[in-house]
Every structure is written in structure tokens, then in C-alpha cells.
Motif scaffolding. Structure first.
Motif, short mmCIF file in Angstrom:
data_model
loop_
_atom_site.label_atom_id
_atom_site.label_comp_id
_atom_site.label_asym_id
_atom_site.label_seq_id
_atom_site.Cartn_x
_atom_site.Cartn_y
_atom_site.Cartn_z
N LEU A 1 -4.56 -7.40 -0.37
CA LEU A 1 -3.81 -6.79 0.64
C LEU A 1 -4.41 -6.99 2.00
N ASN B 1 5.81 -1.52 -1.27
CA ASN B 1 4.49 0.71 -1.10
C ASN B 1 3.99 0.25 0.53
N GLU C 1 0.51 1.54 1.53
CA GLU C 1 -0.63 1.76 1.19
C GLU C 1 -1.45 2.63 1.55
N SER C 2 -1.48 2.46 3.60
CA SER C 2 -1.71 3.34 4.18
C SER C 2 -1.13 2.91 5.76
N ASN D 1 0.55 -4.55 0.05
CA ASN D 1 -0.39 -4.82 -1.44
C ASN D 1 0.93 -5.96 -1.92
N LYS E 1 -13.12 2.05 1.53
CA LYS E 1 -12.39 2.86 1.04
C LYS E 1 -13.17 3.43 -0.22
#
Length: 177
Positions: free
Chosen positions: A8, A35, A37-38, A57, A135
Motif C-alpha cells: 500500500l 484499483n 483503495e481510498s 496497492n 482500518k
């Protein structure tokens, strides 16, 4: 790309606040099939400059390429990447739960106390809990509360500051002058 090399990374992007920039930045990740992640956008420490915080990631070779592409955007002042060991970060979760459970289920009061969550509001129908932390802490609280029934739940994107001093403030001050 081997999965062992992936980790990450938090990407911090300092920008002018322009319409359409978010689409162009997310397209950089999309084209590489990465993608997000946030994602969080907010004002930065310098007036008139926005900060995007994006978590992905990925491996270090590709994150460096992405930073290069991001910095080619006209409105981008500077972009950085950090691994999770280099930052201090928080995520926030909100939980909406039936009010009667607050008084009828002593276990819920224990969960609130043990997790250092706080009650944001209470009315006849529901109460709202807020929990900030890592998280894993938010997910753990979700798992503990889910057996009682959660009416609504949401979790924020990661917000972060670096452990090391960032030279961005002096760069931005000279940018504004």
C-alpha cells in the motif's frame, strides 16, 4: 507484476482546485488497471491549494511512473508517494444503530468504551457512533456491532501526514508569490 512486490502506498497530490482534475488523475490509475483503495480530497496547509490523498496497492516501480504522469497535469504542483510506515494516518467510521440497543444491550456500551468510539448524536429512533483509527480498528468495531444490527455504516478514505518534514510548504509559498 509479482504480488510480493506490491504494497500500500499513499499518494499525496498538491494541486490547484480545478474542475475535471479528479477525473484525469483517476484515469491515470484506470489506464494501468490499478484499483484505488481510498481517495480523499481536502484543502492543504496552504490557502488555495488542494490535497488529494490516494491509497493504492502497487509496486514501487509503477508508483514512480504514476507520480511522473500525475505531475504532468498542468494543475498539479507536486506529487509524492509514501508507504504506510512513513506516514501517520487515520480513517473514520460512522455507525447508525437503533437507540433501544444502547440501553438494552450492555455489550454495546462495552464496545463503545473499549474501542474509544464516541456517540455523536442520540434520538428516539437511533444513535450515531464515530470511531477514528486504523482500518483494522474500524472493521473490528463493524464486526462487533453487526450482530446487533447496523442501520447504516460508512467509512472515510485515509487521511495522512508524513512523519518526516515535507518541503512542500516552502515550495507552495514560493508558488503563491
Amino acid at each position: 507484476m509479482s504480488t510480493e512486490d506490491k504494497q500500500l502506498y499513499t499518494v499525496s497530490i498538491y494541486t490547484e482546485n480545478n474542475i475535471g482534475l479528479l477525473n484525469r488523475i483517476s484515469a491515470i490509475f484506470q489506464r494501468r488497471h490499478i484499483n484505488i483503495e481510498s481517495l480523499n480530497t481536502s484543502p492543504s496547509e496552504i490557502e488555495g491549494v488542494s490535497k488529494f490523498t490516494i491509497v493504492v496497492n502497487i509496486d514501487e516501480v509503477n508508483i514512480k511512473k504514476i507520480i511522473g504522469q500525475i505531475e504532468k497535469q498542468v494543475e498539479v504542483i507536486k506529487a509524492y508517494y509514501h508507504n504506510l510506515d512513513q506516514i501517520i494516518y487515520q480513517i473514520s467510521g460512522l455507525f447508525k444503530i437503533k437507540s433501544e440497543l444502547l440501553f438494552e444491550e450492555p455489550q454495546i456500551q462495552n464496545i463503545i468504551k473499549e474501542s474509544n468510539a464516541r456517540i455523536v448524536t442520540v434520538n428516539k429512533a437511533f444513535f450515531i457512533l464515530e470511531k477514528s483509527g486504523r482500518k483494522e480498528e474500524i472493521v473490528q468495531m463493524y464486526n462487533q456491532l453487526s450482530k446487533f444490527g447496523i442501520m447504516q455504516y460508512t467509512r472515510s478514505g485515509l487521511i495522512a501526514v508524513t512523519k518526516e518534514e515535507m518541503k512542500i510548504s516552502s515550495l507552495l509559498e514560493s508558488y503563491n508569490n
